[in-house]
Design a protein around this motif. Structure first.
Motif, PDB file in Angstrom:
ATOM      1  N   GLU A   6       0.746  -1.569   0.159  1.00  0.00           N
ATOM      2  CA  GLU A   6       0.560   0.159  -0.030  1.00  0.00           C
ATOM      3  C   GLU A   6       1.180   1.210  -0.235  1.00  0.00           C
ATOM      4  O   GLU A   6       2.292   1.201   0.465  1.00  0.00           O
ATOM      5  CB  GLU A   6      -0.855   0.192   0.997  1.00  0.00           C
ATOM      6  CG  GLU A   6      -1.443  -1.268   1.492  1.00  0.00           C
ATOM      7  CD  GLU A   6      -1.139  -1.801   2.342  1.00  0.00           C
ATOM      8  OE1 GLU A   6      -2.007  -2.180   2.979  1.00  0.00           O
ATOM      9  OE2 GLU A   6      -0.186  -2.209   2.863  1.00  0.00           O
ATOM     10  N   SER A   7       0.371   2.055  -0.748  1.00  0.00           N
ATOM     11  CA  SER A   7       1.112   3.567  -0.388  1.00  0.00           C
ATOM     12  C   SER A   7      -0.403   4.562  -0.384  1.00  0.00           C
ATOM     13  O   SER A   7      -0.976   4.277  -0.574  1.00  0.00           O
ATOM     14  CB  SER A   7       1.594   3.932  -1.646  1.00  0.00           C
ATOM     15  OG  SER A   7       1.346   3.389  -2.428  1.00  0.00           O
ATOM     16  N   GLY A   9      -0.933   7.258   2.617  1.00  0.00           N
ATOM     17  CA  GLY A   9      -1.565   7.224   3.605  1.00  0.00           C
ATOM     18  C   GLY A   9      -0.730   8.277   4.061  1.00  0.00           C
ATOM     19  O   GLY A   9       0.716   9.222   3.053  1.00  0.00           O
ATOM     20  N   LEU A  20      -5.646   6.239  -1.266  1.00  0.00           N
ATOM     21  CA  LEU A  20      -4.539   5.104  -1.177  1.00  0.00           C
ATOM     22  C   LEU A  20      -4.067   4.225  -2.797  1.00  0.00           C
ATOM     23  O   LEU A  20      -5.513   3.701  -3.537  1.00  0.00           O
ATOM     24  CB  LEU A  20      -5.320   4.355   0.252  1.00  0.00           C
ATOM     25  CG  LEU A  20      -5.119   4.841   1.250  1.00  0.00           C
ATOM     26  CD1 LEU A  20      -5.714   3.841   2.558  1.00  0.00           C
ATOM     27  CD2 LEU A  20      -3.765   6.034   1.624  1.00  0.00           C
ATOM     28  N   CYS A  22      -2.815   0.331  -3.421  1.00  0.00           N
ATOM     29  CA  CYS A  22      -1.858  -1.062  -3.801  1.00  0.00           C
ATOM     30  C   CYS A  22      -1.950  -1.684  -4.985  1.00  0.00           C
ATOM     31  O   CYS A  22      -2.889  -1.937  -5.228  1.00  0.00           O
ATOM     32  CB  CYS A  22      -3.567  -1.321  -2.972  1.00  0.00           C
ATOM     33  SG  CYS A  22      -2.728  -3.306  -1.932  1.00  0.00           S
ATOM     34  N   THR A 124      -1.012   1.328   5.404  1.00  0.00           N
ATOM     35  CA  THR A 124      -0.374   2.821   5.798  1.00  0.00           C
ATOM     36  C   THR A 124      -0.902   3.592   6.620  1.00  0.00           C
ATOM     37  O   THR A 124      -2.533   3.502   6.381  1.00  0.00           O
ATOM     38  CB  THR A 124      -0.911   3.146   3.812  1.00  0.00           C
ATOM     39  OG1 THR A 124      -0.465   4.263   4.113  1.00  0.00           O
ATOM     40  CG2 THR A 124      -2.241   3.202   3.667  1.00  0.00           C
ATOM     41  N   GLN A 125      -0.885   4.807   7.267  1.00  0.00           N
ATOM     42  CA  GLN A 125      -1.363   4.924   8.266  1.00  0.00           C
ATOM     43  C   GLN A 125      -2.075   6.209   7.319  1.00  0.00           C
ATOM     44  O   GLN A 125      -1.743   7.001   6.937  1.00  0.00           O
ATOM     45  CB  GLN A 125      -0.237   5.844   9.270  1.00  0.00           C
ATOM     46  CG  GLN A 125      -1.101   6.962  10.618  1.00  0.00           C
ATOM     47  CD  GLN A 125      -2.236   5.739  11.659  1.00  0.00           C
ATOM     48  OE1 GLN A 125      -0.965   5.150  11.800  1.00  0.00           O
ATOM     49  NE2 GLN A 125      -2.870   6.296  11.468  1.00  0.00           N
TER      50      GLN A 125
END
Length: 130
Positions: A6-7, A9, A20, A22, A124-125
């Motif tokens: 994932e990316s 966040g 987001l 994925c 991802t936060q």
């Protein structure tokens, strides 16, 4: 690479947006299977956010995000997206992407239970400030 990655966040103010992404591993044929997004806030259980069939033609959402979030996918890139608009502080959580690889490919179904998925990203936060 075996697990989805994932990316996207980050920290955003209430009312803002994030997207987001994925990416599924090519050898898992991520583009041929259902995928989903889940989230987990501190002290809470992992909860369903959105799911999508392999074709992208059918989707499902948790009631708490309906009308604000949109899931989509690009199978040529083995990638699924989660567009998040009108974010609220209650949306703060670690967001996880999940891939269901068991069963037949090209199955036009989506899944909402974590136990229905086989591969999970590292998360991802997403933090929404008030």
């Amino acid at each position: 690479q075996v697990l989805p990655v994932e990316s996207g966040g980050g920290l955003v103010q209430a009312g803002g947006s994030l997207r987001l992404s994925c990416v599924g591993a090519r050898h898992t044929a991520a583009g041929n299977h259902p995928m989903g997004w889940f989230r987990q806030a501190p002290g809470k259980e992992r909860e369903f956010v959105a799911a999508i069939t392999w074709s992208g033609g059918n989707t499902d959402y948790a009631d708490s995000v309906k009308g604000r979030f949109a899931i989509s996918r690009d199978n040529a890139k083995n990638t699924v997206y989660l567009q998040m608009d009108s974010l609220k502080p209650d949306d703060t959580a670690v967001y996880y992407c999940a891939l269901r690889s068991r069963g037949p490919q090209f199955l036009e179904r989506y899944y909402v239970n974590p136990s229905d998925y086989d591969f999970w990203g590292q998360g991802t936060q997403v933090t929404v400030s008030s």
